[in-house]
Motif scaffolding. Sequence first.
Motif, mmCIF file in Angstrom:
data_model
loop_
_atom_site.group_PDB
_atom_site.id
_atom_site.type_symbol
_atom_site.label_atom_id
_atom_site.label_comp_id
_atom_site.label_asym_id
_atom_site.label_seq_id
_atom_site.Cartn_x
_atom_site.Cartn_y
_atom_site.Cartn_z
ATOM 1 N N PRO A 21 0.800 -1.237 0.000
ATOM 2 C CA PRO A 21 0.000 0.000 0.000
ATOM 3 C C PRO A 21 0.827 1.278 0.000
ATOM 4 C CG PRO A 21 -0.632 -1.462 1.826
ATOM 5 C CD PRO A 21 0.590 -2.055 1.201
ATOM 6 N N PHE A 22 2.071 1.210 0.504
ATOM 7 C CA PHE A 22 2.857 2.433 0.660
ATOM 8 C C PHE A 22 3.971 2.548 -0.383
ATOM 9 C CE2 PHE A 22 1.329 1.272 5.004
ATOM 10 C CZ PHE A 22 0.421 2.307 5.151
ATOM 11 N N PRO A 35 4.524 4.277 -3.205
ATOM 12 C CA PRO A 35 5.093 5.580 -3.601
ATOM 13 C C PRO A 35 5.571 6.412 -2.416
ATOM 14 C CG PRO A 35 2.766 5.361 -4.228
ATOM 15 C CD PRO A 35 3.067 4.272 -3.258
ATOM 16 N N ILE A 36 5.499 5.876 -1.213
ATOM 17 C CA ILE A 36 5.989 6.594 -0.034
ATOM 18 C C ILE A 36 7.301 5.977 0.429
ATOM 19 C CG2 ILE A 36 5.452 7.265 2.343
ATOM 20 C CD1 ILE A 36 2.434 6.783 1.489
ATOM 21 N N ALA A 37 7.325 4.651 0.504
ATOM 22 C CA ALA A 37 8.532 3.957 0.970
ATOM 23 C C ALA A 37 9.596 3.887 -0.123
ATOM 24 C CB ALA A 37 8.175 2.558 1.450
ATOM 25 N N PHE A 59 -1.673 4.119 -4.766
ATOM 26 C CA PHE A 59 -1.768 2.884 -3.992
ATOM 27 C C PHE A 59 -2.657 3.120 -2.766
ATOM 28 C CE2 PHE A 59 1.496 0.139 -6.079
ATOM 29 C CZ PHE A 59 1.928 1.041 -7.026
ATOM 30 N N GLN A 92 4.909 1.249 7.788
ATOM 31 C CA GLN A 92 5.293 0.988 6.401
ATOM 32 C C GLN A 92 6.084 -0.300 6.225
ATOM 33 O OE1 GLN A 92 7.039 4.429 4.520
ATOM 34 N NE2 GLN A 92 5.654 5.796 5.594
ATOM 35 N N MET A 124 14.627 9.656 -2.091
ATOM 36 C CA MET A 124 13.278 9.577 -2.665
ATOM 37 C C MET A 124 13.127 10.452 -3.901
ATOM 38 S SD MET A 124 11.441 7.399 -0.985
ATOM 39 C CE MET A 124 12.935 6.459 -0.918
ATOM 40 N N ILE A 145 -1.435 7.931 5.267
ATOM 41 C CA ILE A 145 -0.205 8.616 4.860
ATOM 42 C C ILE A 145 -0.389 9.093 3.423
ATOM 43 C CG2 ILE A 145 2.302 8.455 4.684
ATOM 44 C CD1 ILE A 145 2.213 5.963 6.407
ATOM 45 N N ALA A 146 -0.097 10.354 3.166
ATOM 46 C CA ALA A 146 -0.270 10.909 1.820
ATOM 47 C C ALA A 146 0.811 10.397 0.885
ATOM 48 C CB ALA A 146 -0.222 12.428 1.880
ATOM 49 N N GLU A 147 0.423 9.957 -0.301
ATOM 50 C CA GLU A 147 1.413 9.595 -1.318
ATOM 51 C C GLU A 147 1.981 10.851 -1.957
ATOM 52 O OE1 GLU A 147 -0.391 6.682 -3.947
ATOM 53 O OE2 GLU A 147 -0.820 5.382 -2.249
ATOM 54 N N THR A 206 4.779 12.789 5.149
ATOM 55 C CA THR A 206 6.058 12.372 5.734
ATOM 56 C C THR A 206 7.089 12.071 4.659
ATOM 57 O OG1 THR A 206 7.113 10.749 7.213
ATOM 58 C CG2 THR A 206 5.344 9.940 5.819
ATOM 59 N N GLY A 238 9.533 9.375 3.182
ATOM 60 C CA GLY A 238 9.418 7.922 3.192
ATOM 61 C C GLY A 238 10.786 7.307 3.256
ATOM 62 N N GLY A 239 10.924 6.189 2.544
ATOM 63 C CA GLY A 239 12.239 5.626 2.393
ATOM 64 C C GLY A 239 12.585 4.557 3.391
ATOM 65 N N CYS A 240 11.780 3.552 3.443
ATOM 66 C CA CYS A 240 12.178 2.363 4.178
ATOM 67 C C CYS A 240 11.476 1.213 3.493
ATOM 68 C CB CYS A 240 11.772 2.434 5.634
ATOM 69 S SG CYS A 240 10.020 2.407 5.905
ATOM 70 N N GLY A 241 11.646 0.015 3.926
ATOM 71 C CA GLY A 241 10.877 -1.011 3.240
ATOM 72 C C GLY A 241 11.326 -2.421 3.507
#
Lengths: 558, 134, 109
Positions: free
Chosen positions: A217-218, A220-222, A233, A460, A508, B42-44, B128, B130-133
Amino acid sequence: FLSPSAIASSWGSGKDPYEIDDYGNVTLLHITDTHAQLLPVWWREPGTNIGTRKQKEWGVTPHLVGNHKLEYYGIKAGTPEGYALSCMDFDTLAHKYGKIGGYAHIATLVKRYREQVGKKAILLDGGDAWQGSATSLWTKAEDMVGAQNLLKEDYFVGHWEFTYGADRVEYLLKHKLKAKFLSQNVFTIPWDEPVFDPYDIREISGRKVAIIGQSFPFTPIANPAYFVPKWAFGIHPGHMQKMVDECREKHHADIVVVLSHNGADVDKKMASQVKGIDIILGGHTHEIMGPRPVKINNTLIINTSTNGKFLARFDLDVGKGKLKGWRFHYLPIISNMIPEDKEMVDYITKVRAPYAKKLAEPLAVTESLLYRRDNFNGTFDQILCDALREEMDCEAAFSPGFRWGYCKLPGETITMEDVMGQTAITYPQVTVTEYTGAELKNVMEQVADNLFNPNPYYIQGGDMIRVGNIQYTMDPGETIDKRITDLRIGGKMVQANKRYKVAGWGAMQRVEGTPVWDIFAKWLRSKKTVSANSRDLPVLTKNMKGNPGIAFPKEYDL
Amino acid sequence: ANVAGWPAAAFDAKALDAAMKDSIDTTSVKVSPKVHLTAPTIAENGAAVPVTVDVDHPMTADDYIESVYLYVDHNPTPLASAFHFSANNGQAYFQARIKMAKTDMVRAVAKTNKGVLMASKPQEVKVTIGGCGG
Amino acid sequence: MAAMGNPMVRMASHAKKGQIVEVRSLIMNPMTTGLSKNKAGKLIPAHFIQTVTVTFNNKPLCNVDWSTAISANPYLAFKMRAEESGTLEMTWKDNTNGVWSSKASITVA
Ligand SMILES: [Mn+2]
Ligand SMILES: [Mn+2]
């Protein structure tokens, strides 16, 4: 290494541990998050996976690690299951049992079960199959698609797949991959229309099995949004309910299965909100929800680890309109215990051949165990942060809290392939950023909230940002902006207005820079031997004492 | 020049209280489970956050939702949109995309043709890095 | 400047009497707030759609007033109870005298 028969006896009964009695009329086989590891690897479970809800809710799966996990599920330490499910004595047990995963070993088991149960079996892949290795990156995932096709996968969802860009994803799904890609939660921008089929109805043994796809779901953020600029998403529990109802009412599905890349905590919350899902086959957070599935209302939830460590098998007795019975098995792919599938070995050898020499380049020997997975710095992250700091001449370093990236045992040689195994992404540029102290703290607070927010829909699924030469105190139970105190660089208090040079990678936004693997490899060559005996771990506040998501409390001064 | 009939006072108000006062003449509205506000946690993209409002209420000639107001607590001007329905809409529903510069609360207030006000549960939308996963 | 106008309305072309159908629309407009600056440091003036009015067979169906908090190139979806065949017309007006209209027809059986 022990022979398979010796291991089998240490497993317990002395009989073949992969022998499973047939049951029911539908068999679901599930793998997820293999992160493109075609060959077996070392994989240590996290020693830290903190659940932050109120203390009375601590220790809820998946936030159980080490001995806490072994005790909760009644697993004997030192057994193959103990090796697969916990981080305890990893070094010793790794030498005893060997590497996990490998597509040739997975293929053998999948073929064996397909032969055993016939047409009632389907194989579902929960995503993150296309990213994590040099060869997947260099072939833009084509090597993995080939392996998926050889496994005869039936269904697929995605996350890291999207970091090859929407065009590449669409091309591979349309022209190369034989499995059907499903997602109920990806929509076009601006018209808000579904990009993929949300579900598929498969008739098995005269019953209708609905498979609904849920991609990460995340995404485009992660990961950078510029890879999928025209796709939106999200979790969309309301739309999921609509899909479940549609499957049941319009298509008369007898059971509903969701192939999900939500992550374990998000799956649990979704199951509490959406009615009518029988089973969620979960991935993304690389957790093992078990050995027994978690049940929320009437939904059974699993999460099948990562790097090919497990094959999950659900044998189902599907009646008219309902699930009448089930048996579940997490099958650790302990590669020494499963022969290789010849066809897959030949394929893997062929796709690796053009890169074999480059991959084999020795860079340095590690004196200590290197791993990534943990809520805070793993040892592999630590040396990567050290490398970034030294090579980029910075006082501090950041590295993303990724959950993929396999292990190296003490005494092993780190090769170029291993460096790629920690860094192979499509946005690898290393950058040097001047942060003010306030900005630095904000970055860390934002990431901490992605990990420790008590509402699962904010999680996330990665870990805390890895830090080099940054010290801090952390209270995971606090709210955003209040978790981090006593923030220091090189032992000195960070000043809100002062500027600090920080090396990092995985931005990002589109940035220029040298790929992180070149910088890491250069540093390793110059060192010849490395070790990660001390890590930049936070001090955890005393209220975390006794949290069953922490295997080694002393690491955090608890 | 403003379009005729556009309620400038409510839209120019710079604080939530003033924006509510100028649009619905009160600053406190009881939350009702009938007003559903859907927004991502969370906003994309903070420049285009999809928001859906859906009110469980009849839409008949003598009993219907007349208006739905949408607010973002700390936007420079908190009132984002004022939707005015008729019974012929059949359902008090809309979807739009809004701008949010930072993590904030979004809330909707529905007003019936008889002047009854009902608020949605406010929903936090996080803006926010992002950048993890996994 | 990016394209302006180009209004679009999408709606099912057929419906049963009494059915509730979704209407979806899009228009190109910068929706600038008047608060941000250009590269030269000068304020970019506010330029945004302020009202959208919707009629069905020339009778008012609904309307919406917008602030600058609505995203650039605004998308709007809403619903309508299909009682008779006819034409839905949407009209967007912005604060610089821009006016755009677009129509969609439906056959109700
Ligand atoms: Mn993932
Ligand atoms: Mn993954």
